[in-house]
Write a protein that holds these residues in place. Structure first.
Motif, PDB file in Angstrom:
ATOM      1  N   GLN A  72       0.832  -1.207   0.000  1.00 45.30           N
ATOM      2  CA  GLN A  72       0.000   0.000   0.000  1.00 45.30           C
ATOM      3  C   GLN A  72       0.870   1.262   0.000  1.00 45.30           C
ATOM      4  O   GLN A  72       0.600   2.229  -0.724  1.00 45.30           O
ATOM      5  N   LEU A  73       1.925   1.235   0.781  1.00 48.28           N
ATOM      6  CA  LEU A  73       2.807   2.405   0.835  1.00 48.28           C
ATOM      7  C   LEU A  73       3.523   2.614  -0.483  1.00 48.28           C
ATOM      8  O   LEU A  73       3.735   3.749  -0.922  1.00 48.28           O
ATOM      9  N   LYS A  74       3.890   1.477  -1.179  1.00 54.21           N
ATOM     10  CA  LYS A  74       4.531   1.609  -2.483  1.00 54.21           C
ATOM     11  C   LYS A  74       3.590   2.224  -3.495  1.00 54.21           C
ATOM     12  O   LYS A  74       3.984   3.124  -4.269  1.00 54.21           O
ATOM     13  N   SER A  75       2.326   1.759  -3.520  1.00 51.80           N
ATOM     14  CA  SER A  75       1.347   2.332  -4.449  1.00 51.80           C
ATOM     15  C   SER A  75       1.105   3.799  -4.159  1.00 51.80           C
ATOM     16  O   SER A  75       1.030   4.641  -5.073  1.00 51.80           O
ATOM     17  N   ARG A  76       1.051   4.100  -2.885  1.00 52.08           N
ATOM     18  CA  ARG A  76       0.857   5.510  -2.507  1.00 52.08           C
ATOM     19  C   ARG A  76       2.069   6.348  -2.910  1.00 52.08           C
ATOM     20  O   ARG A  76       1.935   7.488  -3.371  1.00 52.08           O
ATOM     21  N   LEU A  77       3.271   5.779  -2.760  1.00 55.45           N
ATOM     22  CA  LEU A  77       4.477   6.490  -3.140  1.00 55.45           C
ATOM     23  C   LEU A  77       4.510   6.752  -4.645  1.00 55.45           C
ATOM     24  O   LEU A  77       4.881   7.841  -5.096  1.00 55.45           O
TER      25      LEU A  77
END
Length: 503
Positions: free
Chosen positions: A401-406
């Motif tokens: 999720q953090l990668k997609s948000r990044l």
């Protein structure tokens, strides 16, 4: 013959007793009688000399004289018999160090090792010869002249001169030191006991010379009151005490006094602050003394110092010590209270921790034999392993999720960067257009200013021409009036002439 050639009168360069003793010991035929004559020639009463009492008086006994100690209040009778024999060189005393050095006892020989054949050596510097003052230079010149002329060159090795120089050096050292001493007095005249073998000296009480009829009362100690009074008068203690009480012996600089004793006036410290700057130190000291309720007769204000009578500064110091002790006691109490409160808090935390540990130990003792507790302790590690896998899986999902948000944020950042670049280019274009418009406006304003200046100049020329026109018009009107007047006058003259012709 030497006594007849040598003069016994006073010379320009006066000598002391030790110098006279040394000179008489070196002269062949010198004795105690000539020594006394020279001594009285220098320091005894002279004919027509009425400047005050003399320190020396003659005695009725042969080879005796009185010397007035303590400013002539304590007279002592001295016997000069045998003085020159002590001063003259004694080969036994000169060879004593060599003899003691060759002693068969090692202790005695080690004490005098390295001293054979040497005379008495002066320790330290000669009094008054060190330093660069004018008095020291004069003293050094006088001593150098004395030791290099006549028989004085031999006197450097004499006993009297060495003793004199040693005493001078000792007195000079004492003068440079700050001494506190106790003044001792002789209670009775018969308390003196001289050495019968040495140069005789008998102390004479002042009561035997000029004070009679006064006797001390019987008591625990027999005192010679006139003798004590003479000693006190000769020591000048009463005059010193009188000056000490009547004057202002203690003094202190304004700033130092204010910094030292402002602790006695805390209201002034609160008013101005601890390190306040005072423009008028004298006024600040006066205000401090007024707050301390000091009598005006107990102090006097100078230009840069404040002077106190005897005992005033000591009382202020005592008050300051008491106040400082009180302040230090309060400070120590505050520090101890703070440390005690910190220790109490620490003890409370320790007590709470101990109670918690004790409670856990009691609970453990109650359930350690319980079967369900054993089962729980056996199964708990397996549950923790399962929980750890679930936690890892959850963490992986959070990372995705953090990668997609990044990535989304990175995309938005790129778009914003492109938008910012476009806006910067637009701002550059608008800035160039604004610069062109500003240049056009400036040229237009310059043309307008030139046109305005031209119009003002034309108006000014027009006003000048109008003024000239008005002046010429007035001049033409006046000329027309003159022409008309001339015509009327001419017509009148012609009419007169015609009338004359008709008549």
């Amino acid at each position: 013959m030497s006594l007849q050639v040598r003069s016994l009168a006073r010379t320009d360069e006066a000598r002391g007793l030790l110098w006279l003793l040394e000179e008489e010991s070196l002269q062949p035929g010198g004795n105690e009688d000539t020594l006394l004559e020279r001594l009285f020639a220098y320091y005894g009463p002279q004919d027509g000399d009425k400047k005050g009492p003399n320190p020396l008086l003659r005695s009725s006994k042969p080879r005796h004289f009185f010397l007035g100690h303590s400013y002539g209040t304590n007279w002592v009778e001295y016997d000069t018999t045998g003085w020159l024999s002590y001063v003259r060189q004694n080969p036994a005393s000169q060879n004593a160090s060599l003899l003691l050095q060759g002693s068969q006892k090692r202790i005695i020989s080690s004490l005098f090792a390295g001293r054979a054949g040497t005379g008495m050596v002066l320790s330290g510097s000669i009094a008054g010869l060190e330093g660069g003052s004018q008095l020291a230079l004069r003293r050094a010149t006088s001593m150098r002249k004395t030791f290099t002329t006549g028989v004085a060159a031999v006197k450097k090795k004499s006993l009297c001169i060495q003793i004199k120089l040693q005493v001078d050096a000792l007195i000079d050292t004492l003068k440079k030191s700050k001494l506190h001493f106790v003044h001792c007095f002789l209670p009775k005249a018969d308390g003196w006991s001289g050495d019968p073998k040495g140069p005789g000296a008998r102390r004479v009480s002042t009561s035997e010379l000029d004070l009679h009829g006064e006797h001390c009362e019987a008591g625990l100690m027999q005192l010679d009151v006139p003798l004590l009074r003479a000693q006190i008068r000769g020591s000048r203690l009463l005059d010193t005490l009188r000056m000490y009480r009547q004057g202002y012996p203690d003094h202190m600089v304004f700033a130092e006094f204010r910094r030292r004793f402002d602790v006695l006036a805390p209201h002034l410290t609160k008013k101005h602050g601890r390190n306040y700057i005072v423009m008028d130190e004298k006024r600040a000291v006066e205000e401090l003394l007024e707050s301390l309720e000091q009598e005006k007769s107990s102090f006097h204000m100078g230009l840069s110092r404040v002077f106190f009578r005897a005992g005033t500064l000591a009382k202020l110091e005592e008050q300051r010590d008491k106040q400082m002790s009180r302040n230090i006691t309060l400070f120590q109490a505050a520090c101890r209270g703070f440390l005690a409160r910190q220790q109490f808090k620490k003890r409370k935390i320790q007590d709470l921790a101990i109670r918690c540990v004790q409670k856990n130990i009691k609970k453990n003792k109650g359930v350690k034999d319980w079967p369900w507790w054993k089962l729980f302790t056996t199964v708990r590690p397996l549950i923790e392993v399962q929980l750890t896998e679930d936690q890892i899986r959850g963490k992986d999902e959070e990372i995705q999720q953090l990668k997609s948000r990044l990535e989304k944020v990175e995309k938005e950042r790129n778009e914003l960067r492109l938008t910012g670049d476009r806006l910067e280019s637009k701002i550059t274009e608008l800035t160039s257009e604004l610069t062109d418009e500003r240049n056009t406006g400036e040229s237009a304003s310059q043309l307008l200013d030139a046109e305005t200046a031209e119009r003002l100049r034309a108006e000014k020329d027009m006003k000048e021409l109008q003024a000239k026109y008005d002046a010429l018009k007035k001049q033409m009107d006046s000329m027309e009036m003159e022409v008309m007047e001339a015509r009327l006058i001419r017509a009148a003259e012609l009419n007169g002439e015609m009338d004359d012709d008709d008549s």
